[in-house]
Write an enzyme that holds these catalytic residues in place. Sequence first.
Site, PDB file in Angstrom:
ATOM      1  N   GLU A  28      24.941  35.818  47.944  1.00  0.00           N
ATOM      2  CA  GLU A  28      25.230  35.255  46.615  1.00  0.00           C
ATOM      3  C   GLU A  28      26.633  34.649  46.625  1.00  0.00           C
ATOM      4  O   GLU A  28      27.527  35.138  47.302  1.00  0.00           O
ATOM      5  CB  GLU A  28      25.073  36.327  45.530  1.00  0.00           C
ATOM      6  CG  GLU A  28      25.895  37.607  45.719  1.00  0.00           C
ATOM      7  CD  GLU A  28      27.318  37.500  45.252  1.00  0.00           C
ATOM      8  OE1 GLU A  28      27.620  36.568  44.476  1.00  0.00           O
ATOM      9  OE2 GLU A  28      28.144  38.321  45.680  1.00  0.00           O
ATOM     10  N   GLY A  52      23.025  46.223  39.945  1.00  0.00           N
ATOM     11  CA  GLY A  52      24.446  46.021  39.659  1.00  0.00           C
ATOM     12  C   GLY A  52      24.797  44.583  39.348  1.00  0.00           C
ATOM     13  O   GLY A  52      23.966  43.802  38.855  1.00  0.00           O
ATOM     14  N   VAL A  76      22.523  46.321  47.211  1.00  0.00           N
ATOM     15  CA  VAL A  76      23.252  47.567  46.949  1.00  0.00           C
ATOM     16  C   VAL A  76      24.739  47.390  47.284  1.00  0.00           C
ATOM     17  O   VAL A  76      25.144  46.408  47.903  1.00  0.00           O
ATOM     18  CB  VAL A  76      22.655  48.732  47.769  1.00  0.00           C
ATOM     19  CG1 VAL A  76      21.230  49.024  47.312  1.00  0.00           C
ATOM     20  CG2 VAL A  76      22.675  48.426  49.263  1.00  0.00           C
ATOM     21  N   THR A 103      26.732  41.702  50.248  1.00  0.00           N
ATOM     22  CA  THR A 103      27.674  41.101  51.204  1.00  0.00           C
ATOM     23  C   THR A 103      27.831  42.061  52.382  1.00  0.00           C
ATOM     24  O   THR A 103      28.253  43.195  52.201  1.00  0.00           O
ATOM     25  CB  THR A 103      29.034  40.861  50.532  1.00  0.00           C
ATOM     26  OG1 THR A 103      28.836  40.025  49.410  1.00  0.00           O
ATOM     27  CG2 THR A 103      29.997  40.201  51.490  1.00  0.00           C
ATOM     28  N   THR A 163      28.325  47.633  48.960  1.00  0.00           N
ATOM     29  CA  THR A 163      28.840  47.741  50.339  1.00  0.00           C
ATOM     30  C   THR A 163      30.367  47.814  50.278  1.00  0.00           C
ATOM     31  O   THR A 163      31.058  46.864  50.637  1.00  0.00           O
ATOM     32  CB  THR A 163      28.414  46.535  51.204  1.00  0.00           C
ATOM     33  OG1 THR A 163      28.757  45.312  50.521  1.00  0.00           O
ATOM     34  CG2 THR A 163      26.926  46.551  51.469  1.00  0.00           C
ATOM     35  N   CYS A 203      34.873  41.109  45.745  1.00  0.00           N
ATOM     36  CA  CYS A 203      34.500  40.341  46.941  1.00  0.00           C
ATOM     37  C   CYS A 203      35.657  39.897  47.830  1.00  0.00           C
ATOM     38  O   CYS A 203      35.610  40.106  49.038  1.00  0.00           O
ATOM     39  CB  CYS A 203      33.699  39.104  46.532  1.00  0.00           C
ATOM     40  SG  CYS A 203      32.053  39.522  45.943  1.00  0.00           S
ATOM     41  N   PHE A 204      36.665  39.260  47.252  1.00  0.00           N
ATOM     42  CA  PHE A 204      37.653  38.579  48.090  1.00  0.00           C
ATOM     43  C   PHE A 204      38.306  39.513  49.096  1.00  0.00           C
ATOM     44  O   PHE A 204      38.264  39.277  50.301  1.00  0.00           O
ATOM     45  CB  PHE A 204      38.720  37.906  47.224  1.00  0.00           C
ATOM     46  CG  PHE A 204      38.281  36.611  46.589  1.00  0.00           C
ATOM     47  CD1 PHE A 204      36.998  36.117  46.795  1.00  0.00           C
ATOM     48  CD2 PHE A 204      39.128  35.877  45.789  1.00  0.00           C
ATOM     49  CE1 PHE A 204      36.578  34.924  46.223  1.00  0.00           C
ATOM     50  CE2 PHE A 204      38.726  34.683  45.207  1.00  0.00           C
ATOM     51  CZ  PHE A 204      37.450  34.215  45.429  1.00  0.00           C
TER      52      PHE A 204
END
Length: 471
Positions: A165, A15, A93, A135, A95, A280-281
Amino acid sequence: MAPVKVQKICCIGAGYVGGPTCAVIALKCPHIQVTIVDLNQARIDAWNSADFKLPIYEPGLEEVVRKARGRNLFFSTDVDKGIREADLIFVSVNTPTKKAGVGAGSSADLTYVESATRRIAAVATSSKIVVEKSTVPCRTAESMRTILEANSKPGTRFDILSNPEFLAEGTAINDLFAPDRVLIGSLQTQEGKDACASLAEVYANWVPRERILTVGLWSSELTKLAANAMLAQRISSINALSALCEATGANVDEVAHAIGYDSRIGPKFLRASVGFGGSCFQKDILNLVYLSESLHLPQVAAYWRQVVEMNEYQKSRFSKTVVDTLFNTITGKHIAVLGFAFKADTGDTRESAAISLIRDFVTERAYVTIYDPKVEEAQIWLDLSEALPSIPLETIKKHVTLAPSALDACKQKEAIVIATEWKEFKEIDWQTVYSRMSKPAFVFDGRLILDVEKLKQIGFTVKVIGRGDRL
């Protein structure tokens, strides 16, 4: 035991993180064979496509894949073979935030991480370094280690590392070529430190040693969540100030510029907007919230939750501004939304502010036309179906259409909303757009990218985030 010299790497997950990261590792380390594996056949086929129609858009990624694919970079659905042959395995993968059960709405769903870990344990016939790249919540590595050790074969050992990352979509390849830092967390045993040295040796092929930081396992896991939380906090802080600017007649651009001159603060991430998005955030802050609640730190949890609540407020505030400005109703009105990706230079739509805006507009029974230069049509319909679960897709399609260009999207509309800061939106022929619109013609700039004075001279009524009407 001396550190293992890594010759073969397997990355589980093709991904947004695994694909670019391991493609760059392959490019920079021609002596290491890198295989990226994924059970999704269509995704692997796209990575292997003859015309390089890759499954994700990222500036510079195609050039990297062109140089390394077939040389020492391979994409495969044969997960077991990849695991068996590798010295080092990245687990990269998805999350996502849990949608049901304990921690729903805030904790991370580790189903895929656990599944990948169990597969490694079942298939591996020799010792491996397993690197947590996804993450994850703090102390996930401990769970992975427990699973691996409980299921390992005689004579095999697993060393767990955390290597989060810190990529920003849209600049991921540059971020990988010249990272601010590479963070590697390990158990502080000799075996852990040796595994850490093995991975550091891989990155040292192109990253200066002083930028490779080695820390404890739990510090590494928490640093990833903390870094994203701090960045998102800055965005929510300037967005909170943008509401004050609108109310007082101040200009948030001027305020941010002046604040940014303070060397203790600096200018980055002080750009007011309709709100942050991306994978992410929000996910990482909610993870931090859940972690804090689990550790009986309610004040800490409330503090970080407010960052997300401010982001939601900013989106709803902006859509309300559109309604209020269009004479308190948008029912039956035609609105162009320019941009659907969560930010420019990516095709990623996860948590995009555009989705929230369009959901609000459709709920108010407006007609919306969308244009985005990179997002696939199927993705737009999928996102809108999820955002409006009580409305059948056929009904949504009666209110939402997709346009092939910005000019087509703006034709015969009452209002234009800038939802993503694509460069091409700055360069639109606004005179032509104005001549084809219903009057009065409104533009709502949710990304602070337009020349407001020029648009006003053409005849537009312009509303900008963080800019009040008072003198």
